[in-house]
Each structure stands twice: as C-alpha cells, then as structure tokens.
Scaffold this motif. Structure first.
Motif, PDB file in Angstrom:
ATOM      1  N   GLN A 193      -1.724  38.487  64.257  1.00 49.60           N
ATOM      2  CA  GLN A 193      -1.339  37.328  65.053  1.00 49.60           C
ATOM      3  C   GLN A 193       0.139  36.954  64.839  1.00 49.60           C
ATOM      4  O   GLN A 193       0.842  36.600  65.778  1.00 49.60           O
ATOM      5  CB  GLN A 193      -2.263  36.148  64.735  1.00 49.60           C
ATOM      6  N   GLY A 194       0.613  37.042  63.619  1.00 48.04           N
ATOM      7  CA  GLY A 194       2.004  36.685  63.341  1.00 48.04           C
ATOM      8  C   GLY A 194       2.979  37.533  64.138  1.00 48.04           C
ATOM      9  O   GLY A 194       3.935  37.021  64.714  1.00 48.04           O
ATOM     10  N   VAL A 196       2.328  39.102  66.907  1.00 51.82           N
ATOM     11  CA  VAL A 196       2.162  38.768  68.327  1.00 51.82           C
ATOM     12  C   VAL A 196       3.008  37.544  68.669  1.00 51.82           C
ATOM     13  O   VAL A 196       3.735  37.527  69.666  1.00 51.82           O
ATOM     14  CB  VAL A 196       0.680  38.518  68.671  1.00 51.82           C
ATOM     15  N   VAL A 197       2.951  36.543  67.797  1.00 45.88           N
ATOM     16  CA  VAL A 197       3.723  35.316  68.034  1.00 45.88           C
ATOM     17  C   VAL A 197       5.217  35.609  68.080  1.00 45.88           C
ATOM     18  O   VAL A 197       5.927  35.141  68.980  1.00 45.88           O
ATOM     19  CB  VAL A 197       3.415  34.265  66.948  1.00 45.88           C
ATOM     20  N   MET A 198       5.713  36.406  67.121  1.00 49.05           N
ATOM     21  CA  MET A 198       7.148  36.728  67.072  1.00 49.05           C
ATOM     22  C   MET A 198       7.622  37.398  68.357  1.00 49.05           C
ATOM     23  O   MET A 198       8.777  37.274  68.736  1.00 49.05           O
ATOM     24  CB  MET A 198       7.438  37.679  65.905  1.00 49.05           C
ATOM     25  N   ALA A 200       5.869  37.122  71.383  1.00 53.22           N
ATOM     26  CA  ALA A 200       5.474  36.350  72.567  1.00 53.22           C
ATOM     27  C   ALA A 200       6.355  35.138  72.807  1.00 53.22           C
ATOM     28  O   ALA A 200       6.450  34.648  73.935  1.00 53.22           O
ATOM     29  CB  ALA A 200       4.015  35.907  72.429  1.00 53.22           C
ATOM     30  N   LEU A 206       3.683  40.057  77.543  1.00 50.42           N
ATOM     31  CA  LEU A 206       3.312  40.783  76.325  1.00 50.42           C
ATOM     32  C   LEU A 206       1.905  41.308  76.553  1.00 50.42           C
ATOM     33  O   LEU A 206       0.942  40.534  76.613  1.00 50.42           O
ATOM     34  CB  LEU A 206       3.368  39.851  75.113  1.00 50.42           C
TER      35      LEU A 206
ATOM     36  N   PHE B 377      15.030  31.966  68.591  1.00 52.55           N
ATOM     37  CA  PHE B 377      13.738  31.494  68.101  1.00 52.55           C
ATOM     38  C   PHE B 377      14.013  30.473  66.992  1.00 52.55           C
ATOM     39  O   PHE B 377      14.362  30.834  65.880  1.00 52.55           O
ATOM     40  CB  PHE B 377      12.916  32.671  67.583  1.00 52.55           C
ATOM     41  N   LEU B 416       6.162  29.712  61.977  1.00 46.55           N
ATOM     42  CA  LEU B 416       5.376  30.427  62.993  1.00 46.55           C
ATOM     43  C   LEU B 416       4.164  29.622  63.455  1.00 46.55           C
ATOM     44  O   LEU B 416       3.762  29.693  64.623  1.00 46.55           O
ATOM     45  CB  LEU B 416       4.900  31.771  62.436  1.00 46.55           C
ATOM     46  N   THR B 422       0.964  30.828  71.059  1.00 47.73           N
ATOM     47  CA  THR B 422       1.601  31.812  71.923  1.00 47.73           C
ATOM     48  C   THR B 422       0.929  33.165  71.727  1.00 47.73           C
ATOM     49  O   THR B 422       0.672  33.556  70.601  1.00 47.73           O
ATOM     50  CB  THR B 422       3.088  31.946  71.534  1.00 47.73           C
ATOM     51  N   GLY B 423       0.669  33.878  72.802  1.00 44.30           N
ATOM     52  CA  GLY B 423      -0.013  35.150  72.604  1.00 44.30           C
ATOM     53  C   GLY B 423       0.144  36.114  73.752  1.00 44.30           C
ATOM     54  O   GLY B 423       1.080  36.012  74.549  1.00 44.30           O
ATOM     55  N   THR B 425      -0.107  38.026  77.205  1.00 47.25           N
ATOM     56  CA  THR B 425      -0.271  37.571  78.583  1.00 47.25           C
ATOM     57  C   THR B 425      -1.392  38.332  79.270  1.00 47.25           C
ATOM     58  O   THR B 425      -1.930  37.867  80.266  1.00 47.25           O
ATOM     59  CB  THR B 425       1.040  37.746  79.391  1.00 47.25           C
TER      60      THR B 425
END
Lengths: 441, 441
Positions: A193-194, A196-198, A200, A206, B377, B416, B422-423, B425
């Motif tokens: 997940q981390g 993916v966040v970076m 997204a 994405l 970011f 984060l 956020t993930g 799409t």
C-alpha cells in the motif's frame, strides 16, 4: 583547446562508419543527431524506437559534438543552472530545455565521506558518496525520466507511461504532473500500500495488473504496438534510448564536483546495467571533449547476492549473463535478466574494475553504517554499493588510497522495512533517576 | 551603496540602547555579537542560554553587520556554495563553517508553480512554492539544526539532543552523525514504528519516554539543569536562539531566487511561530542591508483547524493566544501553546497579512492538488499552507495578482498516512481487451 568530435557509442568506429547512411532527423533534440545500434552501428533518425531493425540490438543516441570548444563548453556548463540542464549541450534535449516545465533534477551533493572512509580504511579525503536521494522524488530516476519527457515532447506524445514496482512510478507521475502530461503507470496489482500511495498521489492513472512484474512488462509491450497505445511514451521502452542517457549526468556531475577530474574508482549499482554503461559513456565523453584529463579509472558494479547474475558471470569469467530469479530486499535492483549485463562485464573488465555482491544482512549493515557515519539514509540500493565497497576493500580489490566515488541512488524513506529492526535504545520514565538507571550518562 | 548597520531584533531601538551594557562574547560565531532579550532588550554574551535573566523573555541573536557593503556582500553571497552557508555572513556561525562537517542544507528549489496558479486563479508567473523537502533529511529542520550544531561546536558540547515527535529527531540524528557528535533524542515511547525507524537509523541514542510529548519536554528541561545533562546541547532549548536563526535562510533564499526582490505575499506554516518571525526578520535584514528594495510585503500564517490557536486569536482580534489541545493530521504543526504566537499576530497585522486555518480534509485535498499540478509531494504542513493559500484567495484576502510564495516545509514520504486513501485507478487483467474495458483510452 582544440575542437573535438566525440563519438556516441563505446564502439566509436562502428558509429562513425555508419553515420553517413542515416537520413537527417527532423526533431530538435539538441546535439542528438540520430539513433545508432550498439551492436551493428546501423543508424536511424531520432524517433520513438529502441531496437535495431537490422539486428534487434539496442539503439542509443549518436551525438554531434563537433562544434564544441572545451574551454567554452566548460564555462557554459559552469554558468548553467544547478541541475542536469547545465549539461544540456551533451544531452538529447533542446537548447531551451531549462525553461520548460519539468522537475529540474540533478546537481545532487557529492559528499566527502571522511567518517565512512575511516571505518572502511580509506585514506582521508579520498572517499565520496554521490547522494541522489536529493533528487525531486528522491531517486536517480528523476534524471532519466527528465530526458524521456523531453523526447516525449519532441515526438508529440501526450501520455507518459511506464511499468514499475517502485521509484520509477513516482518519478514518472511527478514529472508528468509538472509538465502537463497525462500519466498512466502500470504496476502489479498486489504492490504494498505504501508504494501504491507514493505513485498514486500525483494524480495520474495508476493501473494494477493482475499478474507479476513480468506480466506487467509483457502487457506494456503489447500496448505499444496497439492503437490504444498511440500517443503514449513509455519512458523505459519506446523512449529508452533517450531515457537511458540521463545516467550520463551522474558522471558529468561527479567529475565537475571533483574539480573537473575523473575519479579513480567508482562503485555503481546494477539493475538492468544501463546506469553503469552510461556512466562509463559520460566519463569517456568528458575525456574526448577535453573537459577532464585522460587517466585510467575503474568501474565497479554492485549487486545483491539474491539477484547477482552479473556478479556471478564476472566471477565465472563468462561473457554472457545467466538469468536468476530475484530474492533480495534490494527490490530496486532486482532484475534477474539484466539487458545490459554483457556490456557491464565488458566495462568492468576493460577498466580493471570488478562486479561484486553482498547479502541482505550486509546490505542492512551498510545502510546503517552510512547513516551513522555521514547522516545519509540510503535506500537498499545504497546499502548494496556501500556494502560492496567495504567487501572490495577487504578483499584488496578496491584501492583505499585512491579517489573513490560510491553511488547512493535512492532514499531510505522508501525502503523503511529494510531497517525495521532499528529502534529505541532505551525506554525510561520521565525522571532523572530513571535516566541515570538506563546508563546513558 | 552605503555601509549600513542592521539591528538584530524587531525592536531595534531597544537592542541598540542596551548594546553597551553587554560584556564582549568570547566565542567566534561570526557576526553574532551577543544575545538580546526580545522583550526588554537586555544583552548578555553569547552562550547556551535562552531566557532573559531580567524578565524571562526569549533571547535572540544580536548581530554586528556594520562592516558590510551591500554590493560586496551580494557578490560574496552569489559566489558562495549552493547551500545555506552562502549566507554565513548573516548567520551566527564562524566564517569557515562551509568547511566543517555538516549536512549543508538549503538552497532548495523555488518552483514557479504555473499549474497550481491556474487552479487557484493566480496570475501566471506569480505563484511560487519554496520546496524544503529537498533538504538532506527532507524538512526545513535541517536549516535550524545546522545553526544549533555550530553553536554546540562553539560552546564545546559533545552531545546533540532534542525532544521530538518527527522531523527534528531525524535532522538531529543525521547532523550529529555527520559532525561526529554523540546524539541523544527523546521521544514519546509509543511513537509509530515508522517514525522510530527514521530517527533510529542514524545510530544515536533514541530514548522513549513513558509519557506524552509534554512529559518529554518537561524531562528535557530537567536534564538541562542537572549534571547529567552537562555537555549537552538541546537544539530547541538551550541552543534555541541559534537554532531559530536558521529559518532566516528561507527568507534570504526566496529573495535571492526571485532576483534579489521581496515577494509581495508569503504563506508560512505556524507551529511554535518561530519560523514565521524569523522569515520576517530575514526579510527586514535584507532591506536594511540594501540587498533588496524596500517595498511592502504581507506575511500570512497557516494553521490546521485542529490546532489553530494563533488563527483563532487573529480572527478574534486578540493579542494573546489561548492554548488548544491539538487534534489534526498535521502533526508537525501540532503545538497547542505556540511560544511565538503573539509575535506572529504582531507581524501578520503589521504587514497587512492574516492568519487562517483549514481542516484536515482540506489539508489532504491540498496535498493532492500540489502533487497533481506541480509534482511536489508535500508533508501535511505543506497541505496546510497550500490549503490556506486557496482559502485566502477565495476569501479575497490574498491578492492573486501579486507575487506569492508558499512554503512547503516537509516531505510527503514522512506522512504517507494522510493520503493513504489514494490508490489504484483501475485493476485489469494483463490484456488489451481488459485495458479497453477499463475505459482508460
């Protein structure tokens, strides 16, 4: 100094022989004159292609540097911006690149690492860390993506894309956002997940692919050949010849930051091997342009034991690289079948360097060593180069009396898991008595 | 240009009146001449003290800039290194500071944010983001810690210490490692594992205190007065007057990067309020030194709604700040009783600025807005400043036709969790058919 011409490829003879056969390129990418096959020297005009139509060899940029005078070029570079665009005259980008919206990566710190030198037994003042965690998205990928972006602009692409499992996804997302491009990044659907966040957060598409990284890559190759992929620049596929040139800037910066001097030894991580070959290319160019004195230098490649196909080939004396199934914490280097592996072997042998590997425990130790000696928190790839440097010194392969540059290509914040075992040295009550009992004074 | 003297404090009259009473300082911290009380002007020699012995007011640095000629100083700065030490003549550091082992922070990018400007309705070319995520440990804290480190060297301290819940811990650990200092950082014992790792990796002592952040602070104050704390420099306690000056470099860099020009408007996050007051001090110094033209500028303070004591006081027309219990995702700004709150109110009112706050949802939206428009970011603190900028424009308080600089003081990789929603799409099978079905082309 005299005007000099610099051939684009390692095999300069092949490149110049073939140069007359290429039709002129119509896009303006500065000194980039054509694409040239690294294997057979066949030349084609600049375009979004990456494989030779004759022999399927990799295409790379052929430059025309014939107009440059060394002293004038050096002055121009030194008066340039504090980012990679100071080297625009040596890159496949238009002359006005610095004024275009991009992330302006590069010109990262070359840290004189005297504390680390002491621990490794290197002579004081001779060890340097080139710290690319200072780039906008905190990895060297910003350098290569910035080149691909300019190529994408030149070719009229409107979407920037890539397959990735980490640093590249963020670098592409950020660069596209800033440049006003659409981005579409493909990743394995089950990424942490981390990560993916970076990737997204920059707001592009994405897309998770049900499959592993190989499946993602295969899909991207399909998409390039399909109408659905029209107008798409895949930074590390159809824009790869441009993209790869970004790594030359590491060589340029290191030499300029050393006072326009070649390092004696340089330790570079190996994933696909592209970065190492382009660093060699950059050093060669500076020599031929007369910007640095021509002296011998040695290039050392660094891999993690869990993905060490090039190191294994080097040690076995092979010219070919036998693919491996990666199993290492150094995920940004985990390419089991490195495309540029044979070229890396060539360079390590030609320069008198070597390729070595360290295991995951040594990677973690090296991350901690660099952090506690120089205050630099490196990604696992940085642990690999520092760990390999230590090993090469211990084995007597790397000379501790010579000027040595070790690359850190990424940021520890992106691979926190690697050092998750690090923690509190003590827990106390909020009292002086409890503090004294803990034995910290 | 004429030689000019710049008084150190906002209340320059008080400082110069009291200047004769201070005995000379014996340590060499460049142009720093003494410590001066911000409230009563009482002066004492440079030393590791932070509160006035007369009135308990905060001590700050009084400088002797009398020898400087504007043109010569500007040339000297421009010829200096690409880090904060280009401003060494204006900081409490010895002249040879650039040669000492430290992290060389600063000279971060001032990004012309045209995409963001478009979204916020700001005139093209007028909006800039000062992006301090480019610092060595990726927050503005490297600037202030670097000053504290030089003071610690000057006073003969051998341990660098602080209380922290985040950015400061890493900045102190890294700076101490590089400088060869021991470090001992105190944090609440139940901090998230990720933050513990980021602080622990530099190898110093990291002590968990059984209690909350207030307990940690109280313990540190006790330790300073105890023999156990001898030789310890607490960057944000007994070295605070030096430490705080680091924020001036943000003002210097912004003006130099704008071409030696004051911005019209600047949006600064408020935690303790120290940064905002020192940015104002830095701008004032440049004016008095003749390095920038004296024109009006407005300073705006930005808080998160869940910790908005200064914003609340500003809106209520109060001079004093009523403490709050923080409850916001912007943890690096979560100081409920900000020491410099009253000074911030002063400055916002004097310059015609304002103090505003945004809620956590707006913070997250602003983080995403900045990422998708400029590829930056930001930490939650950057979401606060961008969110407040948007709100101030919507409310007609901030003028969208003027040159405006928004600070991003930290890195999104450290917070984060704020954008964990956020993930992907889309998730597809590795086939063109599945890709087409997802509606991405």
């Amino acid at each position: 100094m005299a005007v000099q011409t610099v051939a684009s490829t390692t095999d300069s003879a092949a490149a110049s022989t073939a140069s007359d056969s290429a039709p002129p390129s119509t896009v303006d990418l500065g000194p980039a004159a054509a694409l040239s096959c690294r294997e057979c020297g066949h030349r084609v005009p600049l375009g979004p292609v990456f494989a030779c139509e004759e022999c399927f060899g990799p295409l790379e940029i052929a430059y025309d540097f014939s107009a440059y005078d060394a002293e004038e070029l050096r002055r121009r570079i030194e008066a340039g911006p504090a980012n990679i665009w100071r080297y625009a005259p040596l890159l496949p980008v238009p002359a006005d690149v610095a004024g275009k919206p991009n992330l302006n990566p590069g010109w990262t710190k070359l840290v004189q690492a005297d504390n680390l030198a002491r621990e490794l037994g290197v002579e004081a003042g001779k060890l340097f860390v080139k710290d690319d965690s200072g780039n906008p998205t905190h990895s060297f990928k910003d350098r290569v993506v910035a080149q691909a972006l300019e190529a994408a602009r030149a070719f009229g692409f409107t979407t920037l894309s890539c397959s990735s499992t980490g640093n590249l996804a963020g670098a592409v997302g950020a660069a596209a956002a800033r440049a006003g491009f659409r981005s579409c990044v493909f990743i394995p659907h089950d990424l942490e997940q981390g990560k993916v966040v970076m990737a997204a957060v920059y707001g592009g598409e994405l897309v998770g692919i049900e499959g592993n990284y190989d499946d993602v890559n295969r899909f991207c190759s399909e998409l390039i050949g399909d109408p659905a992929g029209e107008g798409w620049g895949f930074v590390n596929v159809n824009l790869r010849p441009y993209y790869a040139e970004g790594s030359k800037t590491l060589a340029y910066e290191i030499c300029e930051q050393l006072g326009w001097r070649l390092p004696d030894q340089i330790v570079v991580p190996i994933a696909s091997g592209s970065q190492l070959t382009k660093i060699d290319k950059g050093l060669q160019e500076l020599v031929r342009l007369g910007l640095v004195e021509d002296r011998p230098y040695k290039i050392f490649g660094a891999q993690a034991e869990g993905c060490s196909p090039v190191s294994a080939a080097f040690k076995a004396g092979h010219d070919v690289v036998r693919p491996q199934k990666p199993d290492t914490i150094a995920k940004s280097l985990a390419i089991g079948n490195p495309a540029d592996g044979p070229y890396v072997l060539d360079i390590a042998r030609r320069t008198g360097g070597a390729v070595e590997d360290v295991n995951d425990e040594q990677v973690v130790d090296a991350i901690k060593l660099l952090a506690r000696t120089e205050g630099i928190f490196a990604e696992t790839a940085g642990g690999v180069t520092v760990g390999v440097t230590r090993k090469l010194i211990e084995n007597g392969v790397l000379d501790p009396s010579l000027t040595t540059v070790v690359l850190n290509t990424g940021d520890g914040l992106k691979t926190l898991d690697a050092v998750a075992g690090t923690g509190l040295t003590a827990t106390i009550r909020p009292s002086l008595e409890s503090f004294r009992e803990a034995g910290l004074v």
